[in-house]
Design a protein around this motif. Structure first.
Motif, PDB file in Angstrom:
ATOM      1  N   LEU A 133       0.811  -1.218   0.000  1.00 50.67           N
ATOM      2  CA  LEU A 133       0.000   0.000   0.000  1.00 50.67           C
ATOM      3  C   LEU A 133       0.846   1.270   0.000  1.00 50.67           C
ATOM      4  O   LEU A 133       0.346   2.358  -0.277  1.00 50.67           O
ATOM      5  CB  LEU A 133      -0.925  -0.025   1.248  1.00 50.67           C
ATOM      6  CG  LEU A 133      -2.007   1.039   1.352  1.00 50.67           C
ATOM      7  CD1 LEU A 133      -2.955   1.002   0.159  1.00 50.67           C
ATOM      8  CD2 LEU A 133      -2.791   0.883   2.658  1.00 50.67           C
ATOM      9  N   GLU A 136       0.764   3.876  -2.850  1.00 52.89           N
ATOM     10  CA  GLU A 136      -0.518   4.569  -3.012  1.00 52.89           C
ATOM     11  C   GLU A 136      -0.781   5.604  -1.922  1.00 52.89           C
ATOM     12  O   GLU A 136      -1.602   6.501  -2.120  1.00 52.89           O
ATOM     13  CB  GLU A 136      -1.676   3.544  -3.011  1.00 52.89           C
ATOM     14  CG  GLU A 136      -1.718   2.710  -4.283  1.00 52.89           C
ATOM     15  CD  GLU A 136      -2.487   1.404  -4.109  1.00 52.89           C
ATOM     16  OE1 GLU A 136      -3.694   1.471  -3.828  1.00 52.89           O
ATOM     17  OE2 GLU A 136      -1.867   0.336  -4.244  1.00 52.89           O
ATOM     18  N   VAL A 137      -0.142   5.481  -0.780  1.00 55.24           N
ATOM     19  CA  VAL A 137      -0.501   6.380   0.339  1.00 55.24           C
ATOM     20  C   VAL A 137       0.649   7.234   0.866  1.00 55.24           C
ATOM     21  O   VAL A 137       0.436   8.084   1.734  1.00 55.24           O
ATOM     22  CB  VAL A 137      -1.134   5.602   1.538  1.00 55.24           C
ATOM     23  CG1 VAL A 137      -2.368   4.847   1.081  1.00 55.24           C
ATOM     24  CG2 VAL A 137      -0.118   4.663   2.179  1.00 55.24           C
ATOM     25  N   LEU A 148      -9.894   6.118   1.907  1.00 60.98           N
ATOM     26  CA  LEU A 148      -9.349   5.064   1.040  1.00 60.98           C
ATOM     27  C   LEU A 148     -10.480   4.183   0.506  1.00 60.98           C
ATOM     28  O   LEU A 148     -11.545   4.091   1.110  1.00 60.98           O
ATOM     29  CB  LEU A 148      -8.364   4.194   1.838  1.00 60.98           C
ATOM     30  CG  LEU A 148      -7.125   4.895   2.391  1.00 60.98           C
ATOM     31  CD1 LEU A 148      -6.336   3.944   3.291  1.00 60.98           C
ATOM     32  CD2 LEU A 148      -6.242   5.399   1.243  1.00 60.98           C
ATOM     33  N   GLN A 152      -8.145  -0.734  -0.392  1.00 62.04           N
ATOM     34  CA  GLN A 152      -7.023  -0.065   0.280  1.00 62.04           C
ATOM     35  C   GLN A 152      -7.189  -0.133   1.797  1.00 62.04           C
ATOM     36  O   GLN A 152      -6.218  -0.346   2.523  1.00 62.04           O
ATOM     37  CB  GLN A 152      -6.944   1.403  -0.174  1.00 62.04           C
ATOM     38  CG  GLN A 152      -6.471   1.575  -1.611  1.00 62.04           C
ATOM     39  CD  GLN A 152      -6.570   3.027  -2.063  1.00 62.04           C
ATOM     40  OE1 GLN A 152      -7.493   3.759  -1.674  1.00 62.04           O
ATOM     41  NE2 GLN A 152      -5.626   3.446  -2.897  1.00 62.04           N
ATOM     42  N   GLN A 153      -8.429   0.041   2.262  1.00 63.62           N
ATOM     43  CA  GLN A 153      -8.673  -0.038   3.710  1.00 63.62           C
ATOM     44  C   GLN A 153      -8.313  -1.427   4.234  1.00 63.62           C
ATOM     45  O   GLN A 153      -7.745  -1.558   5.320  1.00 63.62           O
ATOM     46  CB  GLN A 153     -10.145   0.262   4.030  1.00 63.62           C
ATOM     47  CG  GLN A 153     -10.520   1.713   3.821  1.00 63.62           C
ATOM     48  CD  GLN A 153     -11.936   2.024   4.277  1.00 63.62           C
ATOM     49  OE1 GLN A 153     -12.568   1.254   4.994  1.00 63.62           O
ATOM     50  NE2 GLN A 153     -12.448   3.163   3.841  1.00 63.62           N
ATOM     51  N   ARG A 155      -6.074  -3.459   2.977  1.00 61.64           N
ATOM     52  CA  ARG A 155      -4.607  -3.553   3.036  1.00 61.64           C
ATOM     53  C   ARG A 155      -4.054  -2.731   4.199  1.00 61.64           C
ATOM     54  O   ARG A 155      -3.058  -3.108   4.833  1.00 61.64           O
ATOM     55  CB  ARG A 155      -3.989  -3.128   1.700  1.00 61.64           C
ATOM     56  CG  ARG A 155      -4.035  -4.258   0.660  1.00 61.64           C
ATOM     57  CD  ARG A 155      -3.466  -3.846  -0.678  1.00 61.64           C
ATOM     58  NE  ARG A 155      -4.412  -3.030  -1.428  1.00 61.64           N
ATOM     59  CZ  ARG A 155      -4.088  -2.047  -2.248  1.00 61.64           C
ATOM     60  NH1 ARG A 155      -2.810  -1.724  -2.439  1.00 61.64           N
ATOM     61  NH2 ARG A 155      -5.021  -1.369  -2.887  1.00 61.64           N
ATOM     62  N   SER A 182      -9.792  -5.666  -6.268  1.00 58.38           N
ATOM     63  CA  SER A 182      -9.218  -5.588  -4.916  1.00 58.38           C
ATOM     64  C   SER A 182      -8.980  -6.978  -4.350  1.00 58.38           C
ATOM     65  O   SER A 182      -8.008  -7.212  -3.629  1.00 58.38           O
ATOM     66  CB  SER A 182     -10.154  -4.825  -3.973  1.00 58.38           C
ATOM     67  OG  SER A 182     -10.408  -3.542  -4.456  1.00 58.38           O
ATOM     68  N   THR A 185      -5.762  -8.269  -5.686  1.00 56.26           N
ATOM     69  CA  THR A 185      -4.635  -7.593  -5.036  1.00 56.26           C
ATOM     70  C   THR A 185      -4.369  -8.202  -3.660  1.00 56.26           C
ATOM     71  O   THR A 185      -3.219  -8.464  -3.299  1.00 56.26           O
ATOM     72  CB  THR A 185      -4.928  -6.085  -4.895  1.00 56.26           C
ATOM     73  OG1 THR A 185      -5.312  -5.592  -6.167  1.00 56.26           O
ATOM     74  CG2 THR A 185      -3.728  -5.326  -4.395  1.00 56.26           C
TER      75      THR A 185
END
Ligand code: ADP
Ligand code: ADP
Length: 237
Positions: A133, A136-137, A148, A152-153, A155, A182, A185
């Protein structure tokens, strides 16, 4: 020794109802073990036995043993908070705290009293890298985690779990609330995590078990009905 967990004749009752019956199995270190089976068969219950989450449920009674590094986690002298630091858990729905991305990742370290910003920054970067992650962050670490996407949350929650370096990571249907991209991923991430952690995943999805796991345990009606190498189980002879 390459056994992370040994489950020995584990039975679990909710009041008088038996939810698990004499389950015995070894979970190997640094592999992914999947628990699969129909809804209500006891997969989540079995997973929750590994970090004593069931202790929260009124009327729940456990028989048998779960050995983590040779020590029964149900022994009277076991410290449950310290057990939970060794056995991290991720749920079906991503559950970041209403805090920044950064504070979510280092949450467990703050609880341990770690204050050195360099230590915290390093841990945040390392954990977010490990959870795929970081890229991306990294430019928005102070933004609220709720901004997110769902994937993403999830991860981020995985990063939070691994920041305190648990021995075992429990994943309870970690992708069933996520979209297909997702999901892929997270599945790729699980395949990476096993290089460092023992991973146990509950899924109702056979294809997912085939994609991510090394060992598969089939549960039905609270019993372990089959437990073998995933390759053997899913390859037609
Ligand atoms: P699965 O994860 O395979 O869907 P669960 O472990 O959630 O199955 O549930 C196994 C059985 O235990 C089900 O019959 C369920 O209704 C029951 N059960 C789960 N949680 C509780 C609880 N807190 N109290 C009483 N019964 C429960
Ligand atoms: P999930 O599929 O996310 O586990 P469930 O609806 O099966 O969701 O369970 C939600 C919560 O309710 C869980 O904490 C579970 O332990 C509890 N639960 C499940 N079945 C029962 C039941 N028969 N009686 C009481 N609590 C239950």
């Amino acid at each position: 020794e390459d056994t992370a967990l040994e489950i020995d004749k584990l039975s679990l009752f909710y009041d008088d109802t038996r939810a698990l019956s004499e389950i015995s199995m070894r979970v190997p270190k640094c592999k992914v073990t999947a628990f699969i089976g129909p809804s209500g068969c006891g997969k989540s219950t079995l997973l929750r036995c590994i970090n004593r989450m069931n202790d929260l449920v009124d009327g729940c009674r456990v028989e048998g043993e779960v050995l983590l590094n040779g020590k029964n986690i149900y022994d009277n002298d076991v410290n449950v908070p310290s057990l939970r630091r060794q056995v991290g858990m991720v749920f079906q729905r991503p559950n970041p705290f209403p805090k920044s991305i950064y504070e979510n990742v280092i949450y467990g370290l703050r609880l341990q009293g770690i204050k050195d910003p360099r230590v915290l920054d390093d841990a945040a970067e390392r954990s977010l890298q490990a959870a795929a992650l970081w890229d991306e962050v990294k430019d928005r670490l102070n933004d609220n985690a709720f901004g997110l996407s769902g994937g993403q949350q999830q991860r981020l929650v995985i990063a939070r779990a691994i920041a305190i370096e648990p021995k075992v990571l429990l994943l309870d249907e970690p992708t069933s609330a996520l979209d297909p991209i997702s999901t892929l991923t997270i599945e790729e991430l699980i395949n990476e995590l096993k290089h460092k952690y023992t991973v146990v995943i509950v899924t109702h999805n056979m294809q997912q078990a085939a994609r991510v796991s090394d060992q598969t345990a089939f549960i039905n009606l609270g019993r372990l009905v089959e437990y073998a190498d995933t390759d053997t189980l899913f390859t037609t002879p």
